[in-house]
Design a protein around this motif. Structure first.
Motif, PDB file in Angstrom:
ATOM      1  N   THR A 108     -12.238  68.965   4.851  1.00  0.00           N
ATOM      2  CA  THR A 108     -11.564  68.392   6.012  1.00  0.00           C
ATOM      3  C   THR A 108     -11.837  69.243   7.250  1.00  0.00           C
ATOM      4  O   THR A 108     -12.027  70.460   7.173  1.00  0.00           O
ATOM      5  N   TYR A 109     -11.845  68.556   8.384  1.00  0.00           N
ATOM      6  CA  TYR A 109     -12.003  69.219   9.673  1.00  0.00           C
ATOM      7  C   TYR A 109     -11.038  68.570  10.647  1.00  0.00           C
ATOM      8  O   TYR A 109     -10.938  67.334  10.722  1.00  0.00           O
ATOM      9  N   ARG A 110     -10.345  69.391  11.405  1.00  0.00           N
ATOM     10  CA  ARG A 110      -9.366  68.902  12.372  1.00  0.00           C
ATOM     11  C   ARG A 110      -9.543  69.647  13.684  1.00  0.00           C
ATOM     12  O   ARG A 110      -9.797  70.863  13.699  1.00  0.00           O
ATOM     13  N   GLY A 167      -9.292  64.199  13.175  1.00  0.00           N
ATOM     14  CA  GLY A 167      -9.654  64.874  11.945  1.00  0.00           C
ATOM     15  C   GLY A 167     -10.362  63.924  11.005  1.00  0.00           C
ATOM     16  O   GLY A 167     -10.223  62.706  11.111  1.00  0.00           O
TER      17      GLY A 167
END
Length: 493
Positions: A173-175, A185
């Motif tokens: 995951t990337y936010r 995200g």
């Protein structure tokens, strides 16, 4: 035998349901940050910069059943026999049985950069999804068909549908915060299929012969339909649960969180949109077969189960196939209210609407959270397209660097099932066409160095105050997202 059948449906066939779906929205817990990837969990000058669940499973599990057969299933589950109340032969009334399991085995997340308040994370979870619909007549067969008095064929009273899918999900995951008004995200997942099973009966016929020359009874069962399974029947073993990529898949989630000037926070999510390719040992059975099933007392249920299983495993071929995961489209909104001047009491109402993308399923929730200091108590109501209303509750302790919560979104029915499990006949025999139980639990800790803002940082960060997604947007369109949002004629998402 029907007890084994009931346990199989409740505990082994994890089916698509809205279980522990809504309770953690806008909670900034670690689980929510993986389920709703635009949600952040780190706060400068307040929290540590890494978070982990230390392999303490964060789980949700639930089961429910609706229809006339509810009391019968409870009686067999807890008393091992049934009087088959509310079962009507010849009306083709359907029942629905559903369970859902979602277990986060491992979660790790870290604060990557103050520029955009970037967060990255990794997780391993085990999920399952599906549905099951079966008629009153199907349940009555397990009693040997005593209520079937007509000797003529019974047609299309057993056109049931069963579906189950379980898999591992390994995610990144990337936010990032794009601007004071928007955070985004995404979650990219590699899937590893554990098991898939799908039976659809399109046509069914039964003829009873209760006066055979040897004094026994039998039925002639004909079923037409399709059975798809990811493994050779009878060959599934414990080592099939070990992660591998013989049945590979991929899924993606994407979320946007909007912060309005009036203090309203809105989340938009497309979640778990993906597929699994079952290529390890799949079989497809296009069955059209008749079997003679004995109805001797004491063995009728076992014989019916064995006969139906035998029929649905005819006309098979080894052939791979691809299935979709249970993708969702969701929107949720909240606003925070302080209930006292010292800002100790906070009220947090939340509205959620959710729609399954590939299956029939719509649900809504209204959550009421009251927080005092580090303790939050929540009461929620959920309603879905099966006309089920559930009342739920939770309690959560959450400090800057620690969180633990426990609750259920099926509070009243869980209590009823607990009393039934304790042998209370009133709860076992209650004349209700809906019952269920569920629980969710979560735990995580933050550790490592402090997340420091520039004013309090022990070192001075270099470079532009832009995250990866903001730089990408700027390179493509020549503007920062906030410039585009504030430009003349632009409209907010």
């Amino acid at each position: 035998m029907i007890k084994k059948f009931t346990l199989f449906l409740l505990l082994v066939l994890p089916i698509s349901a809205f279980a522990q779906r809504f309770s953690q929205y806008f909670s900034s817990t670690m689980v929510e940050s993986f389920e709703n990837p635009a949600q952040g969990i780190f706060k400068p000058d307040t929290t540590k910069m890494m978070a982990f669940n230390f392999f303490v499973p964060n789980l949700s599990a639930s089961a429910y059943t609706t229809g006339n057969a509810t009391t019968t299933l409870k009686q067999y589950l807890f008393l091992h026999n049934s009087t088959f109340p509310n079962i009507y032969v010849g009306r083709n009334n359907f029942n629905t049985l559903s369970t859902n399991n979602n277990i986060y085995v491992g979660m790790f997340k870290m604060f990557a950069d103050l520029a955009g308040k970037q967060e990255i994370g990794f997780s391993w979870q085990i999920r399952a999804e599906g549905t099951a619909h079966f008629t009153d007549e199907t349940v009555q067969l397990f009693d040997g068909g005593t209520n079937f008095n007509n000797l003529q064929p019974y047609t299309n009273l057993f056109n049931d549908r069963y579906y189950a899918q379980g898999y591992h999900q390994f995610s990144f995951t990337y936010r990032e915060t794009l601007s004071p008004k928007f955070s985004v995200g995404y979650k990219i997942s590699a899937l590893s299929g554990i098991a898939y099973d799908n039976t659809t009966i399109n046509q069914s016929d039964i003829i009873f012969n209760k006066n055979q020359s040897d004094g026994t009874s039998a039925l002639y069962l004909n079923l037409i339909g399709q059975h798809r399974t990811s493994y050779t029947p009878g060959s599934f073993a414990a080592n099939n649960v070990v992660p591998n990529f013989k049945n590979p898949g991929l899924s993606v989630s994407f979320g946007v969180e909007q912060h309005n000037e009036d203090g309203v926070h809105i989340q938009y999510n497309i979640k778990d949109l993906g597929f699994i390719h079952w290529g390890s040992d799949p079989h497809i059975y296009n069955f059209n077969h008749t079997d003679t099933i004995g109805l001797s007392s004491g063995n009728a249920g076992q014989n019916v189960y064995n006969g139906a299983s035998f029929i649905t495993q005819q006309g098979g071929e080894n052939k791979s196939f691809t299935t979709v995961t249970n993708g969702l489209a969701e929107i949720s909104a909240t606003k925070y209210f302080w209930l006292d001047g010292e800002k100790q009491f906070k009220y947090n109402p939340i509205l959620v609407a959710s729609k399954q993308l590939f299956y029939n399923g719509i649900a809504g929730a209204f959550i009421n959270n009251v927080q005092y200091g580090k303790v939050t108590v929540g009461v929620m109501g959920t309603y879905d397209d099966l006309k089920q209303f559930n009342l739920g509750g939770k309690i959560m302790f959450k400090s800057a660097n620690a969180e633990v919560f426990l609750g259920t979104e099926q509070l009243l029915t869980s209590y009823d099932m607990f009393r039934a499990h304790r042998g209370n006949l009133n709860y076992i025999n209650s004349n209700a066409n809906f019952t269920g139980a569920g629980i969710f639990f979560g735990f995580a800790l933050k550790f490592g160095a402090d997340v420091e803002s520039p004013a309090n940082a022990s070192s001075i960060p270099m470079g532009e105050d832009e995250g990866f997604l903001k730089r990408t947007f700027k390179n493509i369109f020549g503007k920062k997202p906030k410039d585009y949002i504030n430009s003349p004629g632009a409209t907010s998402p």
